[in-house]
Write a protein that holds these residues in place. Structure first.
Motif, PDB file in Angstrom:
ATOM      1  N   ARG A 143       0.851  -1.195   0.000  1.00 49.70           N
ATOM      2  CA  ARG A 143       0.000   0.000   0.000  1.00 49.70           C
ATOM      3  C   ARG A 143       0.889   1.248   0.000  1.00 49.70           C
ATOM      4  O   ARG A 143       2.049   1.179   0.410  1.00 49.70           O
ATOM      5  CB  ARG A 143      -0.878   0.042   1.255  1.00 49.70           C
ATOM      6  CG  ARG A 143      -1.653  -1.233   1.554  1.00 49.70           C
ATOM      7  CD  ARG A 143      -2.843  -1.361   0.675  1.00 49.70           C
ATOM      8  NE  ARG A 143      -3.609  -2.558   1.060  1.00 49.70           N
ATOM      9  CZ  ARG A 143      -4.431  -3.169   0.275  1.00 49.70           C
ATOM     10  NH1 ARG A 143      -4.638  -2.735  -0.936  1.00 49.70           N
ATOM     11  NH2 ARG A 143      -5.089  -4.245   0.667  1.00 49.70           N
ATOM     12  N   PRO A 144       0.353   2.398  -0.366  1.00 53.89           N
ATOM     13  CA  PRO A 144       1.125   3.640  -0.257  1.00 53.89           C
ATOM     14  C   PRO A 144       1.341   4.027   1.213  1.00 53.89           C
ATOM     15  O   PRO A 144       2.350   4.623   1.568  1.00 53.89           O
ATOM     16  CB  PRO A 144       0.280   4.684  -0.972  1.00 53.89           C
ATOM     17  CG  PRO A 144      -0.831   3.952  -1.657  1.00 53.89           C
ATOM     18  CD  PRO A 144      -0.916   2.584  -1.065  1.00 53.89           C
ATOM     19  N   SER A 145       0.340   3.669   2.057  1.00 50.39           N
ATOM     20  CA  SER A 145       0.445   3.957   3.490  1.00 50.39           C
ATOM     21  C   SER A 145      -0.475   3.002   4.243  1.00 50.39           C
ATOM     22  O   SER A 145      -1.371   2.387   3.651  1.00 50.39           O
ATOM     23  CB  SER A 145       0.052   5.411   3.792  1.00 50.39           C
ATOM     24  OG  SER A 145      -1.335   5.610   3.568  1.00 50.39           O
ATOM     25  N   GLY A 200       7.778   7.502  11.281  1.00 49.16           N
ATOM     26  CA  GLY A 200       7.090   8.646  10.703  1.00 49.16           C
ATOM     27  C   GLY A 200       6.836   9.713  11.740  1.00 49.16           C
ATOM     28  O   GLY A 200       7.536   9.823  12.742  1.00 49.16           O
ATOM     29  N   GLU A 251      -0.217   7.340  10.851  1.00 45.47           N
ATOM     30  CA  GLU A 251      -0.014   6.855   9.497  1.00 45.47           C
ATOM     31  C   GLU A 251       1.463   6.527   9.276  1.00 45.47           C
ATOM     32  O   GLU A 251       2.352   7.239   9.756  1.00 45.47           O
ATOM     33  CB  GLU A 251      -0.463   7.915   8.488  1.00 45.47           C
ATOM     34  CG  GLU A 251      -0.480   7.413   7.069  1.00 45.47           C
ATOM     35  CD  GLU A 251      -1.123   8.420   6.117  1.00 45.47           C
ATOM     36  OE1 GLU A 251      -1.589   7.971   5.057  1.00 45.47           O
ATOM     37  OE2 GLU A 251      -1.152   9.618   6.422  1.00 45.47           O
ATOM     38  N   ARG A 281       4.140   5.605   6.120  1.00 48.35           N
ATOM     39  CA  ARG A 281       4.295   5.664   4.665  1.00 48.35           C
ATOM     40  C   ARG A 281       5.681   5.185   4.265  1.00 48.35           C
ATOM     41  O   ARG A 281       6.626   5.242   5.050  1.00 48.35           O
ATOM     42  CB  ARG A 281       4.138   7.103   4.182  1.00 48.35           C
ATOM     43  CG  ARG A 281       2.797   7.682   4.451  1.00 48.35           C
ATOM     44  CD  ARG A 281       2.742   9.106   3.991  1.00 48.35           C
ATOM     45  NE  ARG A 281       1.402   9.597   4.284  1.00 48.35           N
ATOM     46  CZ  ARG A 281       1.024  10.819   4.134  1.00 48.35           C
ATOM     47  NH1 ARG A 281       1.861  11.718   3.700  1.00 48.35           N
ATOM     48  NH2 ARG A 281      -0.205  11.173   4.410  1.00 48.35           N
ATOM     49  N   ASP A 286       9.225   6.842   5.341  1.00 44.99           N
ATOM     50  CA  ASP A 286       9.213   7.420   6.688  1.00 44.99           C
ATOM     51  C   ASP A 286      10.460   6.982   7.439  1.00 44.99           C
ATOM     52  O   ASP A 286      10.907   5.838   7.318  1.00 44.99           O
ATOM     53  CB  ASP A 286       7.984   6.952   7.486  1.00 44.99           C
ATOM     54  CG  ASP A 286       6.735   7.767   7.209  1.00 44.99           C
ATOM     55  OD1 ASP A 286       6.835   8.811   6.530  1.00 44.99           O
ATOM     56  OD2 ASP A 286       5.658   7.357   7.686  1.00 44.99           O
TER      57      ASP A 286
END
Length: 184
Positions: free
Chosen positions: A25-27, A110, A162, A164, A167
């Motif tokens: 996933r992107p995040s 992150g 979150e 990502r 990070d």
């Protein structure tokens, strides 16, 4: 180890179904006390199917699975092809010696997320279904005959946030004496 320079997230993965591999996933969103939002292993009690059958009331010490990307390069040298998410991890890291961390280590990932390390992942036979011979490659023995578990670490979400790709990761060791990681 505090504030490792060059330690970062290579990939994040999540899947709502109990599959061996997880989708990149992107995040991902870490939820305090639960795990990865929308992931099959999220929950306050154990979600791993074989553990649920034994005792569904066990606390979930496996909310987040992290693997070091350096393992994939090592496996590639042995003839295997493993990509982020393939072994079911949620976060693939670079630059953190995950297997050497003591229990209770905090990983600040992150801007806000914090994962508390609970133990080593204990891989199962499904790894050999993914690629024949892989289980032996990730569970070698040292000169004393002791098993070395290379398939990453598990943790609980201490602080949500979150996560990502790219990070940064900061390592905060617990107070001494340090307890070595055991399988969870």
């Amino acid at each position: 180890m505090n504030g490792n320079v060059g330690s970062y997230v290579v990939s994040v993965s999540q899947d709502a179904q109990h599959k061996f591999s997880k989708q990149q996933r992107p995040s991902i969103l870490l939820v305090e006390g639960l795990g990865v939002d929308g992931d099959a292993h999220s929950g306050t009690t154990v979600q791993h199917l074989s553990r649920v059958r034994r005792d569904p009331t066990q606390p979930n010490l496996r909310q987040v699975h992290l693997i070091h990307a350096e393992l994939f390069l090592e496996l590639e040298e042995e003839g295997f092809s493993v990509q982020p998410g393939d072994l079911g991890e949620n976060i693939t890291t670079h630059g953190v010696d995950l297997l050497a961390l003591p229990e209770g280590t905090l990983l600040r990932i992150g801007a806000h997320a914090v994962v508390q390390v609970t133990g080593l992942r204990n891989p199962c036979l499904q790894i050999d279904r993914f690629q024949a011979g892989l289980l032996e490659a990730v569970l070698p023995r040292d000169s004393g005959g002791n098993v070395i578990r290379k398939t990453g670490i598990m943790g609980i979400v201490h602080t949500g946030g979150e996560v990502r790709v790219s990070d940064g990761i900061q390592v905060e060791l617990p107070a001494e004496p340090h307890r070595p990681l055991e399988r969870v």
